[in-house]
Design a protein around this motif. Structure first.
Motif, PDB file in Angstrom:
ATOM      1  N   SER A   1       0.825  -1.221   0.017  1.00  8.38           N
ATOM      2  CA  SER A   1      -0.112   0.051  -0.022  1.00  8.38           C
ATOM      3  C   SER A   1       0.866   1.180   0.019  1.00  8.38           C
ATOM      4  CB  SER A   1      -0.954  -0.179   1.133  1.00  8.38           C
ATOM      5  OG  SER A   1      -0.182  -0.179   2.354  1.00  8.38           O
ATOM      6  N   HIS A   2       1.948   1.213   0.901  1.00 10.50           N
ATOM      7  CA  HIS A   2       2.806   2.424   0.826  1.00 10.50           C
ATOM      8  C   HIS A   2       3.669   2.632  -0.643  1.00 10.50           C
ATOM      9  CE1 HIS A   2       6.945   4.416   1.769  1.00 10.50           C
ATOM     10  NE2 HIS A   2       6.067   5.249   1.813  1.00 10.50           N
ATOM     11  N   PHE A   3       3.839   1.143  -1.198  1.00 15.51           N
ATOM     12  CA  PHE A   3       4.394   1.414  -2.637  1.00 15.51           C
ATOM     13  C   PHE A   3       3.324   1.943  -3.759  1.00 15.51           C
ATOM     14  CE2 PHE A   3       4.517  -0.869  -6.727  1.00 15.51           C
ATOM     15  CZ  PHE A   3       5.528  -0.300  -7.172  1.00 15.51           C
ATOM     16  N   SER A   4       2.258   1.754  -3.424  1.00 15.93           N
ATOM     17  CA  SER A   4       1.321   2.155  -4.351  1.00 15.93           C
ATOM     18  C   SER A   4       0.960   3.553  -4.246  1.00 15.93           C
ATOM     19  CB  SER A   4      -0.253   1.221  -4.193  1.00 15.93           C
ATOM     20  OG  SER A   4       0.036  -0.171  -4.342  1.00 15.93           O
ATOM     21  N   TYR A   5       1.020   4.215  -2.870  1.00 20.48           N
ATOM     22  CA  TYR A   5       0.909   5.686  -2.859  1.00 20.48           C
ATOM     23  C   TYR A   5       1.926   6.505  -3.267  1.00 20.48           C
ATOM     24  CZ  TYR A   5       0.416   9.973   0.075  1.00 20.48           C
ATOM     25  OH  TYR A   5       0.378  11.182   0.460  1.00 20.48           O
ATOM     26  N   ALA A   6       3.145   5.810  -3.099  1.00 25.58           N
ATOM     27  CA  ALA A   6       4.319   6.727  -3.513  1.00 25.58           C
ATOM     28  C   ALA A   6       4.316   6.594  -4.960  1.00 25.58           C
ATOM     29  CB  ALA A   6       5.301   6.097  -2.972  1.00 25.58           C
ATOM     30  N   PHE A   7       4.002   5.473  -5.688  1.00 25.58           N
ATOM     31  CA  PHE A   7       3.892   5.528  -7.190  1.00 25.58           C
ATOM     32  C   PHE A   7       3.040   6.447  -7.615  1.00 25.58           C
ATOM     33  CE2 PHE A   7       3.281   3.587 -11.366  1.00 25.58           C
ATOM     34  CZ  PHE A   7       4.422   3.142 -11.752  1.00 25.58           C
ATOM     35  N   LYS A   8       1.939   6.434  -7.133  1.00 28.12           N
ATOM     36  CA  LYS A   8       0.582   7.224  -7.722  1.00 28.12           C
ATOM     37  C   LYS A   8       1.188   8.693  -7.430  1.00 28.12           C
ATOM     38  CE  LYS A   8      -4.227   8.018  -7.937  1.00 28.12           C
ATOM     39  NZ  LYS A   8      -5.558   7.403  -7.338  1.00 28.12           N
ATOM     40  N   LYS A   9       1.775   8.986  -6.193  1.00 25.98           N
ATOM     41  CA  LYS A   9       2.269  10.478  -6.108  1.00 25.98           C
ATOM     42  C   LYS A   9       3.131  10.920  -7.174  1.00 25.98           C
ATOM     43  CE  LYS A   9       3.676  13.366  -2.583  1.00 25.98           C
ATOM     44  NZ  LYS A   9       4.207  13.481  -0.842  1.00 25.98           N
ATOM     45  N   GLN A  10       4.153   9.969  -7.433  1.00 29.18           N
ATOM     46  CA  GLN A  10       5.415  10.128  -8.326  1.00 29.18           C
ATOM     47  C   GLN A  10       4.832  10.332  -9.940  1.00 29.18           C
ATOM     48  OE1 GLN A  10       8.279  10.979  -7.692  1.00 29.18           O
ATOM     49  NE2 GLN A  10       9.347  10.632  -9.696  1.00 29.18           N
ATOM     50  N   TYR A  11       3.923   9.372 -10.297  1.00 33.60           N
ATOM     51  CA  TYR A  11       3.583   9.311 -11.982  1.00 33.60           C
ATOM     52  C   TYR A  11       2.169   9.480 -12.197  1.00 33.60           C
ATOM     53  CZ  TYR A  11       8.032   6.960 -11.965  1.00 33.60           C
ATOM     54  OH  TYR A  11       9.325   6.531 -12.341  1.00 33.60           O
ATOM     55  N   GLY A  12       1.320   9.835 -10.967  1.00 33.77           N
ATOM     56  CA  GLY A  12      -0.143  10.360 -11.427  1.00 33.77           C
ATOM     57  C   GLY A  12      -0.869   9.038 -11.711  1.00 33.77           C
ATOM     58  N   PHE A  13      -0.549   7.957 -11.546  1.00 29.28           N
ATOM     59  CA  PHE A  13      -1.439   6.587 -11.895  1.00 29.28           C
ATOM     60  C   PHE A  13      -0.983   5.659 -10.877  1.00 29.28           C
ATOM     61  CE2 PHE A  13       1.558   6.901 -15.187  1.00 29.28           C
ATOM     62  CZ  PHE A  13       2.084   5.672 -15.298  1.00 29.28           C
ATOM     63  N   SER A  14      -2.003   4.833 -10.599  1.00 27.47           N
ATOM     64  CA  SER A  14      -1.642   3.713  -9.608  1.00 27.47           C
ATOM     65  C   SER A  14      -0.712   2.527 -10.615  1.00 27.47           C
ATOM     66  CB  SER A  14      -2.657   2.883  -9.008  1.00 27.47           C
ATOM     67  OG  SER A  14      -3.421   2.229 -10.202  1.00 27.47           O
ATOM     68  N   PRO A  15       0.010   1.906  -9.741  1.00 24.11           N
ATOM     69  CA  PRO A  15       0.948   0.886 -10.463  1.00 24.11           C
ATOM     70  C   PRO A  15       0.165  -0.347 -11.040  1.00 24.11           C
ATOM     71  CG  PRO A  15       0.968   0.646  -7.922  1.00 24.11           C
ATOM     72  CD  PRO A  15       0.367   2.019  -8.514  1.00 24.11           C
ATOM     73  N   SER A  16      -1.188  -0.690 -10.649  1.00 25.81           N
ATOM     74  CA  SER A  16      -1.935  -1.607 -10.973  1.00 25.81           C
ATOM     75  C   SER A  16      -2.303  -1.381 -12.537  1.00 25.81           C
ATOM     76  CB  SER A  16      -3.244  -1.816 -10.360  1.00 25.81           C
ATOM     77  OG  SER A  16      -4.015  -0.663 -10.311  1.00 25.81           O
ATOM     78  N   ILE A  17      -2.069  -0.162 -13.002  1.00 29.27           N
ATOM     79  CA  ILE A  17      -2.613   0.227 -14.356  1.00 29.27           C
ATOM     80  C   ILE A  17      -1.416   0.400 -15.340  1.00 29.27           C
ATOM     81  CG2 ILE A  17      -5.155   0.856 -13.756  1.00 29.27           C
ATOM     82  CD1 ILE A  17      -4.087   3.784 -14.233  1.00 29.27           C
ATOM     83  N   ALA A  18      -0.209   0.490 -14.625  1.00 24.86           N
ATOM     84  CA  ALA A  18       1.002   0.854 -15.404  1.00 24.86           C
ATOM     85  C   ALA A  18       1.530  -0.342 -16.218  1.00 24.86           C
ATOM     86  CB  ALA A  18       2.201   0.901 -14.453  1.00 24.86           C
ATOM     87  N   ARG A  19       0.875  -1.551 -16.254  1.00 25.30           N
ATOM     88  CA  ARG A  19       1.302  -2.710 -17.004  1.00 25.30           C
ATOM     89  C   ARG A  19       0.733  -2.603 -18.449  1.00 25.30           C
ATOM     90  NH1 ARG A  19      -0.845  -7.273 -14.379  1.00 25.30           N
ATOM     91  NH2 ARG A  19       0.612  -8.767 -15.549  1.00 25.30           N
TER      92      ARG A  19
END
Length: 268
Positions: free
Chosen positions: A250-268
């Motif tokens: 959850s912390h990873f997902s929060y930090a990733f979305k804050k950095q890139y503007g979208f969640s890691p689950s849709i980055a694939r």
């Protein structure tokens, strides 16, 4: 988490782990000889990854960063016998031995001795002692460790390059080390130690060369690596966050979305 450790001496232990996953990031202060009884382990170093399964025997070097992920497997717990090869014991051992060719290179590789009968016999002979309530005699423990070292040297002469190297980390290039090892989630004190610096000197030198704080730089680098794994390697977030240095999904997902503007689950 169901994690048990039995010691017969401070340097010989039996670890059993029955939960879904156990992950740790370590710089071991001594070499560790491991015999895998059941389960599976993935070890991630800066430039290579290893997967070990039941029956495998391997030697992990001291003073090198590694992410270790342990799993139960096929209904059996993660179970292993671990022998610590301390610097003090190795110095005593090598004090009476003339090494034919001593080329100490700081080799960081993990030595694998998969299912070698001599090593397996040596380590398996320790199993009955874990069920004995009496104190394990020191002289027997010493004999067992000496036997293991002797077998290692008989199998692979190059292991002397590792076991007979008693140097401590000296001051090294900070940029090269951090660019190679940023994915390991270690305390800054350990990063400092491995680069030959006190914590205060590490922080000062880091700001000087990177022009930011270690925490900010590490987070950015780990997120960049995660982005690569997600978009180029098409890995799942649940398979990525541990490998890039985050402890919590959850912390990873929060930090990733804050950095890139979208969640890691849709980055694939």
């Amino acid at each position: 988490m169901d994690f048990h450790i039995k010691y017969i001496t401070p340097d010989i232990k039996l670890s059993t782990y029955e939960d879904k996953l156990f992950k740790t990031e370590n710089v071991f202060e001594f070499h560790m000889l491991v015999w895998f009884i059941s389960g599976e382990t993935k070890i991630i170093q800066a430039d290579k990854s290893y997967v070990f399964k039941a029956g495998d025997i391997f030697l992990i070097p001291r003073n090198h960063l590694a992410t270790i992920i342990n799993y139960p497997k096929n209904g059996s717990p993660h179970k292993a016998v671990v022998m610590h090869l301390t610097k003090e014991r190795l110095k005593e051992y090598y004090s009476n031995i003339e090494i034919k060719q001593k080329k100490l290179s700081g080799e960081s590789k993990i030595y694998s001795f998969t299912q070698h009968p001599l090593l397996e016999s040596c380590l398996a002979s320790l199993i009955p002692y874990f069920d004995i309530k009496e104190t394990f005699p020191d002289h027997i423990a010493s004999l067992k460790i000496t036997e293991a070292i002797s077998i290692l040297r008989e199998i692979d002469e190059s292991v002397d390059n590792l076991l007979a190297d008693f140097e401590e980390p000296g001051k090294i290039d900070l940029v090269h080390f951090m660019e190679k090892n940023y994915m390991f989630n270690m305390p800054l004190e350990r990063f400092g130690y491995l680069t030959g610096r006190s914590l205060s000197t590490f922080n000062r030198d880091f700001r000087k060369v990177f022009e930011t704080t270690p925490q900010r730089w590490l987070t950015q680098k780990r997120l960049q690596l995660a982005y690569y794994h997600l978009t180029e390697k098409h890995k799942k977030p649940s398979d990525v966050f541990l490998e890039v240095g985050f402890e919590d999904l959850s912390h990873f997902s929060y930090a990733f979305k804050k950095q890139y503007g979208f969640s890691p689950s849709i980055a694939r």
